[in-house]
Design an enzyme around this catalytic site. Structure first.
Site, PDB file in Angstrom:
ATOM      1  N   PRO A  35      13.377 -49.363 -15.998  1.00 46.16           N
ATOM      2  CA  PRO A  35      13.937 -49.538 -14.661  1.00 46.16           C
ATOM      3  C   PRO A  35      15.211 -48.707 -14.503  1.00 46.16           C
ATOM      4  O   PRO A  35      16.114 -48.774 -15.335  1.00 46.16           O
ATOM      5  CB  PRO A  35      14.240 -51.039 -14.595  1.00 46.16           C
ATOM      6  CG  PRO A  35      13.348 -51.655 -15.625  1.00 46.16           C
ATOM      7  CD  PRO A  35      13.243 -50.630 -16.717  1.00 46.16           C
ATOM      8  N   GLU A  36      15.260 -47.894 -13.454  1.00 42.88           N
ATOM      9  CA  GLU A  36      16.445 -47.104 -13.167  1.00 42.88           C
ATOM     10  C   GLU A  36      17.159 -47.729 -11.973  1.00 42.88           C
ATOM     11  O   GLU A  36      16.802 -48.819 -11.532  1.00 42.88           O
ATOM     12  CB  GLU A  36      16.047 -45.643 -12.937  1.00 42.88           C
ATOM     13  CG  GLU A  36      15.429 -45.019 -14.193  1.00 42.88           C
ATOM     14  CD  GLU A  36      15.193 -43.521 -14.086  1.00 42.88           C
ATOM     15  OE1 GLU A  36      15.731 -42.895 -13.152  1.00 42.88           O
ATOM     16  OE2 GLU A  36      14.469 -42.969 -14.933  1.00 42.88           O
ATOM     17  N   LYS A  59      23.168 -49.933 -13.778  1.00 40.24           N
ATOM     18  CA  LYS A  59      21.906 -50.663 -13.949  1.00 40.24           C
ATOM     19  C   LYS A  59      22.134 -52.099 -14.421  1.00 40.24           C
ATOM     20  O   LYS A  59      21.212 -52.744 -14.913  1.00 40.24           O
ATOM     21  CB  LYS A  59      21.002 -49.907 -14.921  1.00 40.24           C
ATOM     22  CG  LYS A  59      20.574 -48.542 -14.378  1.00 40.24           C
ATOM     23  CD  LYS A  59      19.399 -47.944 -15.112  1.00 40.24           C
ATOM     24  CE  LYS A  59      19.727 -47.569 -16.529  1.00 40.24           C
ATOM     25  NZ  LYS A  59      18.592 -46.887 -17.196  1.00 40.24           N
ATOM     26  N   ARG A 116      14.705 -35.777 -23.259  1.00 38.79           N
ATOM     27  CA  ARG A 116      13.969 -36.387 -22.151  1.00 38.79           C
ATOM     28  C   ARG A 116      12.994 -35.376 -21.556  1.00 38.79           C
ATOM     29  O   ARG A 116      13.300 -34.181 -21.474  1.00 38.79           O
ATOM     30  CB  ARG A 116      14.925 -36.872 -21.053  1.00 38.79           C
ATOM     31  CG  ARG A 116      15.988 -37.851 -21.530  1.00 38.79           C
ATOM     32  CD  ARG A 116      15.411 -39.100 -22.161  1.00 38.79           C
ATOM     33  NE  ARG A 116      14.630 -39.881 -21.221  1.00 38.79           N
ATOM     34  CZ  ARG A 116      15.130 -40.796 -20.398  1.00 38.79           C
ATOM     35  NH1 ARG A 116      16.438 -41.034 -20.393  1.00 38.79           N
ATOM     36  NH2 ARG A 116      14.353 -41.488 -19.596  1.00 38.79           N
TER      37      ARG A 116
END
EC number: 3.2.2.23
Length: 270
Positions: free
Chosen positions: A2-3, A57, A260
């Site tokens: 979740p971002e 976050k 990434r």
């Protein structure tokens, strides 16, 4: 993972059920998360949650006497359910409320967190050094230009540094750089003020649209009501390595940058 948009969607989903409501019980079935759930979390019992806010976050359940800090980690999710709803696998914590509801944390991979602080939340070690929120006026072209000055770091890696700006995770960094026409490996300090201004605008647009669409569901994320996010249908580059660019039809490149996955168009992004 979740971002920021997914966490904001979760905040919006749970806030109406928690705000102004007293906590009646905290049930910790398994506290072995990223950091062990502290025994002090029981101090939340009999306190009223006055506000559900978000910093980066992290979700903050604010009371007059302390703040519960929640992080969803890699695969965590929050659901608002009726008290008495049977727990399922990976349902680690319930926060029961005086309105007959409970907030349930499910986290299969256990990289989430639930912490408690009596001090102002912004002074907590996890929050104190964070950069500005991307959807606020504090994140603007002048700020980004000043932070980027003299930096040789690749712009995508630079954007994902939460001391520069919070919440621009991998999905949204890919998408914003594509929309701004900036190559992800370009040195942050070698981008003109005008292009940085475009990038700031695209970061804000992409994040705001993702929130409006309910986030991006790839594997794990669902919102507080169990619904998926639909921004995945709007993705221009993320997850599309080797497929044609929607604008010029060049095959999208996929590389590893800062450990990434990074996807970009070598023709449209310079």
């Amino acid at each position: 993972m979740p971002e920021l948009p997914e966490v904001e969607v979760s905040r919006q989903g749970i806030s109406p059920w928690l705000t102004g409501i007293k906590v009646t019980r905290v049930v910790v079935r398994d506290g072995r998360l990223r950091w062990p759930v502290p025994g002090e979390i029981q101090e939340l019992v009999d306190l009223t949650i006055h506000r559900v806010s978000r910093r980066a976050k992290y979700l903050l359940l604010e009371t007059d006497f302390g703040t519960a800090i929640l992080h969803l980690g890699m695969s965590g999710s929050l659901r608002v359910l009726d008290i008495g709803t049977p727990a399922e696998k990976h349902d680690h914590v319930d926060i029961e409320l005086a309105n007959g509801k409970l907030l349930r944390l499910n986290d299969p991979r256990r990289f989430g967190a639930l912490l408690w602080t009596r001090e102002p939340a912004e002074a907590h070690a996890l929050l104190a050094k964070l950069g500005p929120e991307p959807l606020t006026d504090a994140f603007n072209a002048d700020y980004l230009r000043e932070r980027a000055k003299g930096r040789s770091t690749a712009i995508k890696t630079f954007l994902m540094d939460n001391q520069v700006v919070v919440g621009v995770g991998n999905i949204y960094a890919n998408e914003a750089l594509y929309a701004a026409g900036i190559h992800p490996k370009r040195a942050a300090g070698n981008i003109s003020a005008e292009r940085l201004g475009t990038l700031v605008a695209e970061i804000k647009r992409v994040l705001a649209e993702a929130i409006r669409q309910g986030g991006t569901t790839l594997k794990d994320f669902t919102s507080a009501d169990g619904k998926p996010g639909y921004f995945v249908q709007q993705l221009q580059v993320y997850g599309r390595g080797g497929q044609p660019c929607f604008h010029c039809h060049t095959l999208l490149s996929e590389i590893r940058l800062g450990q990434r996955t990074t996807v970009f168009c070598s023709h449209c992004q310079r």
